[in-house]
Design a protein around this motif. Structure first.
Motif, mmCIF file in Angstrom:
data_model
loop_
_atom_site.group_PDB
_atom_site.id
_atom_site.type_symbol
_atom_site.label_atom_id
_atom_site.label_comp_id
_atom_site.label_asym_id
_atom_site.label_seq_id
_atom_site.Cartn_x
_atom_site.Cartn_y
_atom_site.Cartn_z
ATOM 1 N N ASP A 25 0.849 -1.187 0.000
ATOM 2 C CA ASP A 25 0.000 0.000 0.000
ATOM 3 C C ASP A 25 0.891 1.245 0.000
ATOM 4 O OD1 ASP A 25 -1.686 2.145 0.609
ATOM 5 O OD2 ASP A 25 -2.830 1.024 2.113
ATOM 6 N N ILE A 26 1.023 1.872 -1.155
ATOM 7 C CA ILE A 26 1.909 3.031 -1.302
ATOM 8 C C ILE A 26 1.472 4.176 -0.393
ATOM 9 C CG2 ILE A 26 0.661 3.949 -3.312
ATOM 10 C CD1 ILE A 26 4.443 4.186 -2.824
ATOM 11 N N ILE A 27 0.178 4.357 -0.185
ATOM 12 C CA ILE A 27 -0.301 5.437 0.684
ATOM 13 C C ILE A 27 0.161 5.198 2.118
ATOM 14 C CG2 ILE A 27 -2.371 6.536 1.649
ATOM 15 C CD1 ILE A 27 -3.684 5.971 -1.128
ATOM 16 N N ARG A 28 0.042 3.959 2.589
ATOM 17 C CA ARG A 28 0.480 3.627 3.951
ATOM 18 C C ARG A 28 1.980 3.856 4.101
ATOM 19 N NH1 ARG A 28 -1.381 -1.983 5.754
ATOM 20 N NH2 ARG A 28 -3.327 -0.843 5.847
ATOM 21 N N LEU A 29 2.744 3.435 3.105
ATOM 22 C CA LEU A 29 4.198 3.602 3.196
ATOM 23 C C LEU A 29 4.596 5.076 3.109
ATOM 24 C CD1 LEU A 29 6.306 1.511 3.808
ATOM 25 C CD2 LEU A 29 6.827 1.368 1.382
ATOM 26 N N ARG A 30 3.866 5.865 2.356
ATOM 27 C CA ARG A 30 4.128 7.316 2.317
ATOM 28 C C ARG A 30 3.807 7.954 3.671
ATOM 29 N NH1 ARG A 30 1.845 8.477 -3.684
ATOM 30 N NH2 ARG A 30 3.772 7.985 -4.797
ATOM 31 N N PRO A 33 19.444 5.079 -5.500
ATOM 32 C CA PRO A 33 20.798 4.545 -5.663
ATOM 33 C C PRO A 33 21.548 4.359 -4.338
ATOM 34 C CG PRO A 33 20.440 6.402 -7.162
ATOM 35 C CD PRO A 33 19.241 6.306 -6.281
ATOM 36 N N MET A 34 21.122 5.059 -3.284
ATOM 37 C CA MET A 34 21.790 4.956 -1.982
ATOM 38 C C MET A 34 21.191 3.863 -1.085
ATOM 39 S SD MET A 34 24.253 7.088 -2.055
ATOM 40 C CE MET A 34 24.700 7.104 -0.343
ATOM 41 N N ALA A 35 20.244 3.099 -1.603
ATOM 42 C CA ALA A 35 19.536 2.104 -0.770
ATOM 43 C C ALA A 35 20.486 1.108 -0.113
ATOM 44 C CB ALA A 35 18.482 1.376 -1.601
ATOM 45 N N SER A 36 21.494 0.675 -0.812
ATOM 46 C CA SER A 36 22.396 -0.332 -0.229
ATOM 47 C C SER A 36 23.229 0.233 0.915
ATOM 48 C CB SER A 36 23.304 -0.931 -1.304
ATOM 49 O OG SER A 36 24.161 0.067 -1.822
ATOM 50 N N GLN A 37 23.373 1.569 0.989
ATOM 51 C CA GLN A 37 24.173 2.180 2.052
ATOM 52 C C GLN A 37 23.330 2.878 3.116
ATOM 53 O OE1 GLN A 37 25.577 4.148 -1.116
ATOM 54 N NE2 GLN A 37 26.673 2.324 -1.768
ATOM 55 N N THR A 38 22.013 2.757 3.012
ATOM 56 C CA THR A 38 21.125 3.444 3.943
ATOM 57 C C THR A 38 20.522 2.437 4.926
ATOM 58 O OG1 THR A 38 20.643 5.052 2.200
ATOM 59 C CG2 THR A 38 19.150 5.018 4.083
ATOM 60 N N PRO A 39 20.479 2.771 6.214
ATOM 61 C CA PRO A 39 20.033 1.807 7.225
ATOM 62 C C PRO A 39 18.565 1.387 7.124
ATOM 63 C CG PRO A 39 21.088 3.699 8.259
ATOM 64 C CD PRO A 39 20.986 4.008 6.814
ATOM 65 N N ILE A 40 17.696 2.291 6.642
ATOM 66 C CA ILE A 40 16.272 1.988 6.560
ATOM 67 C C ILE A 40 15.841 2.135 5.099
ATOM 68 C CG2 ILE A 40 13.955 2.524 7.429
ATOM 69 C CD1 ILE A 40 16.061 1.776 9.652
ATOM 70 N N VAL A 41 15.289 1.051 4.547
ATOM 71 C CA VAL A 41 14.881 1.040 3.142
ATOM 72 C C VAL A 41 13.384 0.760 3.071
ATOM 73 C CG1 VAL A 41 15.209 -0.093 0.906
ATOM 74 C CG2 VAL A 41 17.171 0.248 2.428
ATOM 75 N N LEU A 42 12.660 1.604 2.331
ATOM 76 C CA LEU A 42 11.215 1.465 2.168
ATOM 77 C C LEU A 42 10.915 0.767 0.844
ATOM 78 C CD1 LEU A 42 10.128 5.068 3.232
ATOM 79 C CD2 LEU A 42 10.710 3.116 4.679
ATOM 80 N N VAL A 43 10.043 -0.252 0.894
ATOM 81 C CA VAL A 43 9.745 -1.049 -0.292
ATOM 82 C C VAL A 43 8.240 -1.204 -0.431
ATOM 83 C CG1 VAL A 43 10.068 -3.279 -1.426
ATOM 84 C CG2 VAL A 43 11.845 -2.385 0.083
ATOM 85 N N THR A 44 7.734 -0.879 -1.613
ATOM 86 C CA THR A 44 6.317 -1.067 -1.874
ATOM 87 C C THR A 44 6.067 -2.056 -3.003
ATOM 88 O OG1 THR A 44 4.221 0.070 -2.173
ATOM 89 C CG2 THR A 44 6.061 0.868 -3.462
ATOM 90 N N LYS A 45 7.064 -2.335 -3.795
ATOM 91 C CA LYS A 45 6.924 -3.315 -4.868
ATOM 92 C C LYS A 45 8.249 -4.031 -5.047
ATOM 93 C CE LYS A 45 7.849 0.273 -8.232
ATOM 94 N NZ LYS A 45 7.408 1.072 -9.328
ATOM 95 N N ASP A 46 8.181 -5.222 -5.568
ATOM 96 C CA ASP A 46 9.353 -6.048 -5.838
ATOM 97 C C ASP A 46 10.247 -6.228 -4.608
ATOM 98 O OD1 ASP A 46 10.934 -7.743 -7.226
ATOM 99 O OD2 ASP A 46 11.577 -6.305 -8.739
#
Length: 150
Positions: free
Chosen positions: A37-42, A65-78
């Motif tokens: 749910d993109i709205i919930r994640l936003r 592009p910084m996802a691999s070096q960032t401590p918290i990653v948000l994912v809504t698809k894949d």
């Protein structure tokens, strides 16, 4: 199999998820936060910016592009693609109403459940699904934690 931690009794699910994310970030824990749910994640993204006026919780969307070096990653698809290459000690915070489509290599999944009847029912369904898949399930009461602090 992953260990699934259910935290029951949140006053508000997204706010509690932000508090939990802040706590885990300060403890040095890398996390992936998932919801289809993109709205919930936003909403989570916006609240995370203001979770504590003295704290900054670095987070990005999985496509960044910084996802691999960032401590918290948000994912809504894949989610599977986002988890590729993640160390197994990374935690998955599931904010979806259903179980995540995969846990990938991750060994821990966090589920936060509010007192709202719809949220509790969705959590019961997730519990049953995780149980049927053979995961190690643990439950915790957030209300007893809050009361212990008072």
């Amino acid at each position: 199999m992953a260990r699934i931690n259910f935290a029951f009794g949140a006053t508000e699910r997204i706010s509690q998820a932000c508090q939990t994310t802040l706590k885990q970030y300060l403890a040095g824990q890398k996390m992936v936060v998932y919801s289809s749910d993109i709205i919930r994640l936003r909403q989570f993204d916006q609240k995370l910016w203001a979770v504590d006026e003295a704290a900054f919780v670095p987070h990005v969307w999985a496509e960044d592009p910084m996802a691999s070096q960032t401590p918290i990653v948000l994912v809504t698809k894949d989610l599977a693609q986002a988890l590729e290459g993640m160390p197994p000690e990374t935690w998955l915070l599931n904010l979806d109403d259903a179980c995540p489509p995969t846990c990938g290599p991750l060994q821990r999944v966090l589920e936060i459940v509010s007192d709202e009847p719809e949220d509790k029912e969705a959590a019961r369904q997730r519990w049953r699904s995780y149980q049927a898949a053979g995961h190690d399930l643990k439950s915790y009461s957030l209300q007893s934690t809050t009361q212990a602090k008072d």
